[in-house]
Design an enzyme around this catalytic site. Structure first.
Site, PDB file in Angstrom:
ATOM      1  N   LYS A  52       0.838  -1.205   0.000  1.00 34.89           N
ATOM      2  CA  LYS A  52       0.000   0.000   0.000  1.00 34.89           C
ATOM      3  C   LYS A  52       0.875   1.258   0.000  1.00 34.89           C
ATOM      4  O   LYS A  52       0.605   2.225  -0.721  1.00 34.89           O
ATOM      5  CB  LYS A  52      -0.958  -0.014   1.204  1.00 34.89           C
ATOM      6  CG  LYS A  52      -2.047  -1.067   1.030  1.00 34.89           C
ATOM      7  CD  LYS A  52      -2.863  -1.320   2.288  1.00 34.89           C
ATOM      8  CE  LYS A  52      -3.792  -2.519   2.049  1.00 34.89           C
ATOM      9  NZ  LYS A  52      -4.551  -2.930   3.224  1.00 34.89           N
ATOM     10  N   GLN A  96      -5.020  -1.911   9.582  1.00 29.36           N
ATOM     11  CA  GLN A  96      -4.844  -3.195   8.907  1.00 29.36           C
ATOM     12  C   GLN A  96      -5.419  -4.329   9.752  1.00 29.36           C
ATOM     13  O   GLN A  96      -5.094  -4.462  10.933  1.00 29.36           O
ATOM     14  CB  GLN A  96      -3.345  -3.418   8.636  1.00 29.36           C
ATOM     15  CG  GLN A  96      -3.033  -4.658   7.833  1.00 29.36           C
ATOM     16  CD  GLN A  96      -3.560  -4.613   6.401  1.00 29.36           C
ATOM     17  OE1 GLN A  96      -3.469  -3.601   5.714  1.00 29.36           O
ATOM     18  NE2 GLN A  96      -4.136  -5.715   5.945  1.00 29.36           N
ATOM     19  N   ASP A 119     -11.265   2.365   3.929  1.00 29.43           N
ATOM     20  CA  ASP A 119     -11.526   0.933   3.718  1.00 29.43           C
ATOM     21  C   ASP A 119     -13.014   0.698   3.472  1.00 29.43           C
ATOM     22  O   ASP A 119     -13.407  -0.370   3.007  1.00 29.43           O
ATOM     23  CB  ASP A 119     -11.096   0.114   4.964  1.00 29.43           C
ATOM     24  CG  ASP A 119      -9.733  -0.549   4.768  1.00 29.43           C
ATOM     25  OD1 ASP A 119      -9.293  -0.692   3.607  1.00 29.43           O
ATOM     26  OD2 ASP A 119      -9.106  -0.916   5.786  1.00 29.43           O
TER      27      ASP A 119
END
Ligand code: NAP
Length: 291
Positions: A52, A96, A119
């Site tokens: 990322k 995460q 997200d």
């Protein structure tokens, strides 16, 4: 039969995003800023966050990884989230997953300001998505939509069978494809579905997201169907240097000849997921969804 090339689609979208960032910054705006929060030492999570970071650099975003030790308490993590929610420099951030077992993932997801939830997991974004309102779409379903769009695959009136009902893949992609504009007739299958084989064999579009290697076999696929394989399972292999290889949920070699389109694993849906996170971060930087 066409093999859908996720790497090619991802590269094309990455270029578009980079051009938009260059344009923004040339006009004096600041580059979008993404923060990734990584708790603990999970190897796969470290790799994903590394990818990322690299992708952010490629498209011209500013990015930081906030690394917290495994023993971070839920309270400490929530305090960091609160700080990121209030930091005006930060456009979007992700925590995460998976998190260490002593931290509630749901509590963490709900603590993120929906305006920064790139997200797209916060219930406010899920609710907006289901209502057809602008929202941050979860990355994997959005990646699948990008593949369908890029290859101009007809979806209107098609019967789409989704195998899997998780909050991050099955349920959102089923919802999105049933919405106006995509116009599929959608069936969702799960572990309690009866006659799964027959249901899947009635699909014009089959999305396999159950996480069982090579579960979908040729006898389950209607000739000419579009098959999107989301599954990723690591299996031991004596043919690779690493000692393992990745398999999808579809038995590719026997299913591919029956399809009109199919995604391979790796190189299909996988590369799209990061790009969708970049799309959401660009939207966050432009304050496109919440103003
Ligand atoms: P998950 O949370 O484990 O959900 C799996 C779903 O499949 C559940 O709804 C489960 O049903 C259903 N299922 C399991 N066994 C089944 C069976 N025999 N027949 C029918 N349905 C069955 O998984 P996930 O997070 O959605 O991920 C699915 C797969 O996609 C995994 O391999 C994951 O690694 C991969 N993935 C890939 C990407 C990517 O970027 N390519 C991103 C995310 C996930 P119940 O609800 O009844 O238990």
């Amino acid at each position: 039969m066409t093999i859908i090339d996720g790497k090619e689609v991802a590269a094309s979208l990455r270029k578009e995003i980079a051009a938009e960032v260059a344009d923004m910054t040339a006009k004096g705006a600041k580059a979008p800023y993404l923060v990734a929060v990584l708790v603990g030492n999970d190897g796969a999570s470290q790799t994903y966050v590394g990818h990322k970071e690299k992708c952010c650099a490629e498209v011209g975003f500013r990015s930081t990884v906030l690394r917290l030790p495994e023993e971070t308490s839920q309270e400490q993590l929530l305090a960091e989230i609160d700080r990121l929610n209030r930091d005006p420099e930060v456009d979007g951030f992700i925590v995460q997953l998976p998190l260490p077992g002593h931290i509630s993932e749901q509590a963490v997801i709900e603590a993120i300001d929906p305006r920064k939830d790139v997200d797209g997991f916060h219930p406010v974004n899920t609710g907006r998505m289901v209502s057809g309102l602008p929202s941050y779409l979860p990355a994997t379903p959005d990646g699948i939509l990008s593949l369908l769009r890029y290859y101009k695959i007809e979806t209107a009136g098609k019967h789409c069978v989704v195998i899997g009902r998780s909050n991050i893949v099955g349920r959102p992609i089923a919802n999105l494809l049933s919405q106006k504009g995509w116009d599929c007739t959608v069936t969702i299958c799960h572990s309690r579905t009866k006659n799964l084989k027959e249901v899947v064999a009635s699909g014009d579009i089959v999305i396999a997201a159950l996480g069982k290697a090579e579960f979908v076999t040729a006898d389950m696929i209607k000739p000419g169907a579009v098959v999107i394989d989301v599954g990723i399972t690591r299996v031991p292999s004596d043919k690779t240097k690493s000692g393992w290889k990745l398999l999808g949920d579809v038995k590719f070699d026997e299913v591919a000849p029956k399809c009109s389109y199919i995604t391979p694993v790796p190189g299909g849906v996988g590369p799209m997921t990061i790009i969708s996170l970049m799309k959401n971060t660009l939207k966050a930087g432009r304050k496109e969804i919440y103003g």
